[in-house]
Design a protein around this motif. Structure first.
Motif, PDB file in Angstrom:
ATOM      1  N   ARG A 154       0.316  -0.796  -0.012  1.00 34.93           N
ATOM      2  CA  ARG A 154      -0.234  -0.248   0.190  1.00 34.93           C
ATOM      3  C   ARG A 154       1.076   1.149   0.222  1.00 34.93           C
ATOM      4  NH1 ARG A 154      -5.396  -0.070   3.431  1.00 34.93           N
ATOM      5  NH2 ARG A 154      -6.088   1.658   2.216  1.00 34.93           N
ATOM      6  N   ILE A 155       0.735   1.689  -0.972  1.00 32.72           N
ATOM      7  CA  ILE A 155       1.380   3.788  -1.144  1.00 32.72           C
ATOM      8  C   ILE A 155       0.560   4.655  -1.102  1.00 32.72           C
ATOM      9  CG2 ILE A 155       2.240   4.491  -2.857  1.00 32.72           C
ATOM     10  CD1 ILE A 155       2.886   1.589  -4.633  1.00 32.72           C
ATOM     11  N   ALA A 156       1.245   5.133  -0.282  1.00 33.02           N
ATOM     12  CA  ALA A 156       0.701   6.259   0.072  1.00 33.02           C
ATOM     13  C   ALA A 156       1.065   8.236  -0.153  1.00 33.02           C
ATOM     14  CB  ALA A 156      -0.019   7.176   1.353  1.00 33.02           C
ATOM     15  N   SER A 157       1.061   8.995  -0.615  1.00 36.15           N
ATOM     16  CA  SER A 157       1.937  10.231  -0.430  1.00 36.15           C
ATOM     17  C   SER A 157       0.949  11.550  -0.818  1.00 36.15           C
ATOM     18  CB  SER A 157       2.553  10.675  -2.103  1.00 36.15           C
ATOM     19  OG  SER A 157       1.357  10.472  -3.039  1.00 36.15           O
ATOM     20  N   HIS A 158       1.782  12.263   0.132  1.00 36.61           N
ATOM     21  CA  HIS A 158       1.240  13.765   0.359  1.00 36.61           C
ATOM     22  C   HIS A 158       2.044  14.812  -0.245  1.00 36.61           C
ATOM     23  CE1 HIS A 158      -1.535  16.775   2.069  1.00 36.61           C
ATOM     24  NE2 HIS A 158       0.011  17.334   2.683  1.00 36.61           N
ATOM     25  N   TYR A 159       1.388  16.227  -0.985  1.00 39.77           N
ATOM     26  CA  TYR A 159       2.606  17.374  -0.869  1.00 39.77           C
ATOM     27  C   TYR A 159       2.162  18.495  -0.210  1.00 39.77           C
ATOM     28  CZ  TYR A 159       5.598  20.125  -3.120  1.00 39.77           C
ATOM     29  OH  TYR A 159       7.027  20.899  -3.072  1.00 39.77           O
ATOM     30  N   HIS A 160       2.945  18.766   0.832  1.00 39.21           N
ATOM     31  CA  HIS A 160       1.860  19.966   1.115  1.00 39.21           C
ATOM     32  C   HIS A 160       3.273  21.693   0.486  1.00 39.21           C
ATOM     33  CE1 HIS A 160       0.471  23.251   4.514  1.00 39.21           C
ATOM     34  NE2 HIS A 160       1.430  23.588   4.189  1.00 39.21           N
ATOM     35  N   PRO A 161       2.571  22.092  -0.080  1.00 37.91           N
ATOM     36  CA  PRO A 161       3.588  23.744  -1.506  1.00 37.91           C
ATOM     37  C   PRO A 161       3.785  24.783   0.742  1.00 37.91           C
ATOM     38  CG  PRO A 161       1.337  23.427  -2.199  1.00 37.91           C
ATOM     39  CD  PRO A 161       1.053  22.478  -0.990  1.00 37.91           C
ATOM     40  N   ALA A 162       4.640  25.192   0.652  1.00 37.01           N
ATOM     41  CA  ALA A 162       4.673  26.341   1.024  1.00 37.01           C
ATOM     42  C   ALA A 162       3.844  27.346   1.021  1.00 37.01           C
ATOM     43  CB  ALA A 162       5.873  26.453   1.477  1.00 37.01           C
ATOM     44  N   GLY A 169      10.249  23.227  -3.436  1.00 39.83           N
ATOM     45  CA  GLY A 169      11.556  22.537  -4.454  1.00 39.83           C
ATOM     46  C   GLY A 169      11.614  20.754  -4.124  1.00 39.83           C
ATOM     47  N   ASP A 170      10.551  20.016  -3.071  1.00 44.45           N
ATOM     48  CA  ASP A 170      10.363  18.661  -2.940  1.00 44.45           C
ATOM     49  C   ASP A 170      10.151  17.389  -4.162  1.00 44.45           C
ATOM     50  OD1 ASP A 170      11.499  19.494  -0.549  1.00 44.45           O
ATOM     51  OD2 ASP A 170       9.466  18.984   0.511  1.00 44.45           O
ATOM     52  N   PHE A 171      10.051  16.635  -3.944  1.00 44.57           N
ATOM     53  CA  PHE A 171       9.510  15.614  -5.098  1.00 44.57           C
ATOM     54  C   PHE A 171      10.269  14.215  -3.893  1.00 44.57           C
ATOM     55  CE2 PHE A 171      14.272  15.969  -5.336  1.00 44.57           C
ATOM     56  CZ  PHE A 171      14.906  14.683  -5.080  1.00 44.57           C
ATOM     57  N   GLY A 187      13.173  12.976  -2.412  1.00 41.92           N
ATOM     58  CA  GLY A 187      14.121  14.681  -2.208  1.00 41.92           C
ATOM     59  C   GLY A 187      13.369  15.841  -1.848  1.00 41.92           C
ATOM     60  N   ASP A 188      14.992  17.308  -2.309  1.00 44.86           N
ATOM     61  CA  ASP A 188      14.476  18.718  -1.953  1.00 44.86           C
ATOM     62  C   ASP A 188      15.504  18.517  -2.744  1.00 44.86           C
ATOM     63  OD1 ASP A 188      13.628  20.620  -1.051  1.00 44.86           O
ATOM     64  OD2 ASP A 188      14.196  20.027   1.430  1.00 44.86           O
ATOM     65  N   VAL A 189      15.254  19.968  -3.669  1.00 39.17           N
ATOM     66  CA  VAL A 189      16.923  20.531  -4.578  1.00 39.17           C
ATOM     67  C   VAL A 189      16.571  21.682  -3.272  1.00 39.17           C
ATOM     68  CG1 VAL A 189      16.440  19.100  -6.506  1.00 39.17           C
ATOM     69  CG2 VAL A 189      15.072  21.720  -5.880  1.00 39.17           C
ATOM     70  N   SER A 190      17.199  22.317  -3.869  1.00 43.79           N
ATOM     71  CA  SER A 190      17.696  23.558  -2.903  1.00 43.79           C
ATOM     72  C   SER A 190      17.089  24.766  -3.073  1.00 43.79           C
ATOM     73  CB  SER A 190      19.686  23.990  -2.493  1.00 43.79           C
ATOM     74  OG  SER A 190      20.057  23.960  -3.958  1.00 43.79           O
ATOM     75  N   ALA A 195      13.693  28.690 -10.648  1.00 45.08           N
ATOM     76  CA  ALA A 195      14.253  28.585 -10.722  1.00 45.08           C
ATOM     77  C   ALA A 195      14.414  26.700  -9.897  1.00 45.08           C
ATOM     78  CB  ALA A 195      15.864  28.827 -10.439  1.00 45.08           C
ATOM     79  N   ALA A 196      14.456  26.565  -8.661  1.00 47.94           N
ATOM     80  CA  ALA A 196      14.436  25.533  -8.253  1.00 47.94           C
ATOM     81  C   ALA A 196      13.356  24.218  -8.510  1.00 47.94           C
ATOM     82  CB  ALA A 196      13.800  25.392  -6.641  1.00 47.94           C
ATOM     83  N   ALA A 197      12.441  24.662  -9.272  1.00 45.27           N
ATOM     84  CA  ALA A 197      11.617  23.634 -10.661  1.00 45.27           C
ATOM     85  C   ALA A 197      11.920  23.197 -11.463  1.00 45.27           C
ATOM     86  CB  ALA A 197      10.867  24.507 -10.704  1.00 45.27           C
ATOM     87  N   VAL A 198      13.390  23.824 -12.419  1.00 50.42           N
ATOM     88  CA  VAL A 198      14.284  23.079 -12.915  1.00 50.42           C
ATOM     89  C   VAL A 198      14.941  22.062 -12.390  1.00 50.42           C
ATOM     90  CG1 VAL A 198      15.537  24.079 -14.683  1.00 50.42           C
ATOM     91  CG2 VAL A 198      14.203  25.578 -14.558  1.00 50.42           C
ATOM     92  N   VAL A 199      15.703  23.037 -11.349  1.00 48.22           N
ATOM     93  CA  VAL A 199      16.145  21.582 -10.875  1.00 48.22           C
ATOM     94  C   VAL A 199      15.550  20.339 -10.434  1.00 48.22           C
ATOM     95  CG1 VAL A 199      18.220  21.169  -8.992  1.00 48.22           C
ATOM     96  CG2 VAL A 199      17.982  23.453  -9.468  1.00 48.22           C
ATOM     97  N   THR A 200      14.603  20.341  -9.731  1.00 47.81           N
ATOM     98  CA  THR A 200      13.626  19.351  -9.410  1.00 47.81           C
ATOM     99  C   THR A 200      12.966  18.776 -10.688  1.00 47.81           C
ATOM    100  OG1 THR A 200      12.632  20.965  -7.693  1.00 47.81           O
ATOM    101  CG2 THR A 200      11.264  18.898  -8.388  1.00 47.81           C
ATOM    102  N   SER A 201      12.892  18.996 -11.738  1.00 48.10           N
ATOM    103  CA  SER A 201      12.615  18.600 -12.774  1.00 48.10           C
ATOM    104  C   SER A 201      13.625  17.869 -13.756  1.00 48.10           C
ATOM    105  CB  SER A 201      12.468  19.612 -14.108  1.00 48.10           C
ATOM    106  OG  SER A 201      11.658  18.924 -15.331  1.00 48.10           O
TER     107      SER A 201
END
Lengths: 373, 265
Positions: A154-162, A169-171, A187-190, A195-201
């Protein structure tokens, strides 16, 4: 000079704002010419005949009765409240209203024309909604629309944008490999924003491609390190912290190989009720060093076990007692006897909501559980 | 979570007196009772609280599903009664809380001795021959204005109350002191309040009931108070010579006297 402004009566009547005085029951006993002109009433229409709330739109009247009047009664004054007046011809006039109560219980109210401000506010609101829509769309492209189905897991996930107007920058991701194996990462990019979204992608597709090529989690982190180190070698240093793992069905559970690149440890909640952090000594940040070292551990997910991956938004939220931390998270989980990934993520989502403004960073959660035998 | 903490329960007054549970309505919190509490505390055990989502309640306990129905608020009331082991309670509900009291007494009749409804309305929207005081268009306008926030039912409200928009911490302090509102929660509460229809519940009220209305009240006009009392078996109606929707603020002595007289009758 002073001779020019000696007439107090004229100053009251023709001030650049509206004045109205009312009895405690709201009956208008005095009103200035400016406000009469705005409303299109004569003094005889209003004085002694109408209450202040009668001049408001219905929405404004309800607000006045449920908020404005009680607050004024409790505080003796209230200022700068946005309301709408209804003029004699039916037109709505947005205003800002302030009141004070005198010893005689008479309420003095001053009314400012707020049409320009209202237009400005609506423009701000419109721009904000547009920014939120754009950020939301971009965010969606960085998160998997749905996670893979893994039989027996069973898999569950959640994303809370600040924030709703900034891309975080979390993924995380979980996806099938060949031969009945699955890879996952979180993970989490700095940094934050575009700009962070580019790194995340870049991070997400690098890791997906790498895992297909060589599923060993340490090899995946090495590949990602090489890419980030090369792409962001100049002044624009970017790095990431990542936990990544490989899932292989093993009897009634799963064998997990998990590697870290400077990321907070996953929490393994066992069927026997214990909860232990899965420390992986020696995993460095991903990106800054050309020859960074990564390490992995092996563990088993048995029936009733849950593995929780999270980003530091959760463990570094500000609370009344300082930063929330790994110890507090472990105790929180221990007291709740959560045996499935969805129940755990639901409970932690509630915890995150409870932090309110204390949660000032993006937070990603990914939980994997094997149903109890 | 302890219900006392969750609902910011405050108990004051005579320990051996009959228990009065004072429930606030939409728009503020238990501070609304601050002028009548000292009067009532001389004779009664007074229990004050904030609904989850209001005042200093625990906002993390707020769930949109639960608090989109007045039954959810009635559950708060019943849980407080159980946590404090209150019996023979006199429930005093202001505004929308009057209907919460109606639902709570129907759900657990043995728990309550009497019911006091302060400026009640079982339905705000006109319906056929029924006059609630508002048209559907009025309420739609209100709800729409809540959605677009232009009335200032928002976080922006507190700073402007203080007149210090450049020092928001002052606004926060004040907002905490009085009618603290989370705008998202306030919108749900407004929708629940102004779209509710509890007319069919009124005949089921199982305890002696007093309705207190104001002579002038734009939210709950006099014909609504009369309607409520006509529908509840053995209801007594008191019309205070007061204006507005909050007689506990505009006429505290008369309001306290009406409540006390009914409890001791």
């Amino acid at each position: 000079m002073s001779g020019l402004e000696q007439d107090a009566e004229d100053l009251y009547e023709n001030a650049p704002c509206g004045y109205v005085s009312t009895l405690p029951d709201g009956t208008i006993i005095r009103i200035n010419g400016t406000l009469l002109t705005w409303l299109g009433y004569t003094r005889d229409d209003l004085v002694g005949r109408r209450r202040f709330a009668d001049l408001l739109t219905v929405g404004g009247r309800i607000y006045h009765e449920t908020h404005y009047a009680p607050l004024l009664a409790m505080q003796g004054s209230i200022s700068g409240i946005a309301l709408e007046l209804r003029a004699a011809d039916g037109a709505k006039l947005p205003v800002l209203v302030s009141s004070t109560v005198k010893d005689t219980k008479v309420i003095r109210t001053v009314v400012f024309d707020a049409r320009d401000r209202r237009t400005y506010e609506q423009e701000l609101l419109r721009a904000r909604r547009q920014a939120e829509r754009l950020a939301g769309t971009l965010q969606q492209t960085l998160l998997p629309p749905s996670l893979a189905d893994v039989p027996g897991l069973r898999i569950a996930s959640h994303y809370h944008p600040a924030s709703t107007d900034q891309v975080g920058g979390d993924f995380y991701d979980l996806f099938p490999l060949a031969d009945d194996r699955w890879a996952f990462f979180l993970g989490d990019v700095s940094g934050k924003g575009a700009a962070a979204a580019v790194v995340t992608s870049l991070t997400r597709y690098t890791m997906r491609a790498s895992a297909v090529h060589n599923p060993d989690p340490v090899a995946v982190l090495r590949d990602l390190n090489a890419v980030l180190n090369r792409e962001y070698a100049g002044a624009d240093r970017r790095f990431a912290t990542v936990l990544t793992g490989l899932l292989v069905p093993d009897g009634d559970g799963f064998a997990v190989t998990m590697a870290t690149g400077g990321h907070p440890p996953a929490l393994l909640i066992s069927a026997d009720g214990s909860a232990e952090y899965q420390h992986i000594p020696g995993g460095q940040l991903v990106g800054p060093l050309r020859d960074a070292h990564f390490a992995s551990i092996d563990l088993r997910l048995r029936p009733g076990d849950t593995l929780l991956l999270y980003t530091d938004g959760l463990t570094e939220a500000r609370t009344a007692h300082g930063r929330y931390n790994e110890q507090a998270l472990r105790e929180y989980v221990l007291t709740r006897e959560l045996t499935t990934a969805p129940a755990l993520v639901e409970e932690l989502t509630r915890l995150l909501a409870g932090f309110g403004e204390g949660l000032d960073d993006d937070t990603a959660l990914l939980a994997l559980s094997v149903p109890p035998a | 979570m302890d219900v006392r903490t969750r609902n910011n329960v405050v108990v004051t007054g005579r320990e051996d007196g009959p228990a009065l549970l004072l429930a606030h309505g939409f728009g503020c919190d238990q501070n609304l009772w601050r002028l009548v509490t000292p009067i009532l505390a001389e004779r009664f055990r007074v229990v004050l609280f904030d609904y989850v989502g209001s005042g200093r309640s625990d906002l993390t306990a707020w769930r949109p599903q639960r608090y989109s129905r007045l039954d959810g608020y009635a559950e708060d009331v019943l849980e407080i009664c159980r946590a404090l082991d209150l019996r023979d309670v006199v429930f005093v509900g202001h505004s929308v809380s009057a209907m919460v009291g109606v639902l709570a007494t129907i759900a657990e009749p043995d728990r309550f001795a009497k019911l006091v409804l302060v400026t009640p309305s079982p339905r705000y929207v006109d319906d056929g021959d029924y006059r609630g005081g508002f048209s559907q268009a009025d309420i739609d306008e209100l709800l729409e204005s809540l959605e677009s926030n232009y009335l200032g039912w928002s976080a922006a409200m507190a700073p402007v109350i203080m007149g210090n928009p450049d020092r928001p911490e002052l606004g926060r302090e004040l907002q905490n002191a009085f009618c603290r509102t989370d705008p998202a929660i306030a919108r749900v509460f407004a929708r629940t309040t102004f779209l509710a229809d509890n007319r069919a519940d009124l005949p089921k009220v199982p305890v002696p009931t007093l309705a207190i209305e104001c002579a002038q009240d734009v939210i709950a006009p006099p014909e609504v108070g009369r309607y409520v009392c006509d529908q509840i078996p053995g209801c007594r109606l008191v019309t205070l010579d007061a204006t507005g929707h909050c007689p506990q603020l505009s006429a505290p002595e008369a309001t306290a006297e009406a409540i006390a007289g009914f409890v001791e009758s």
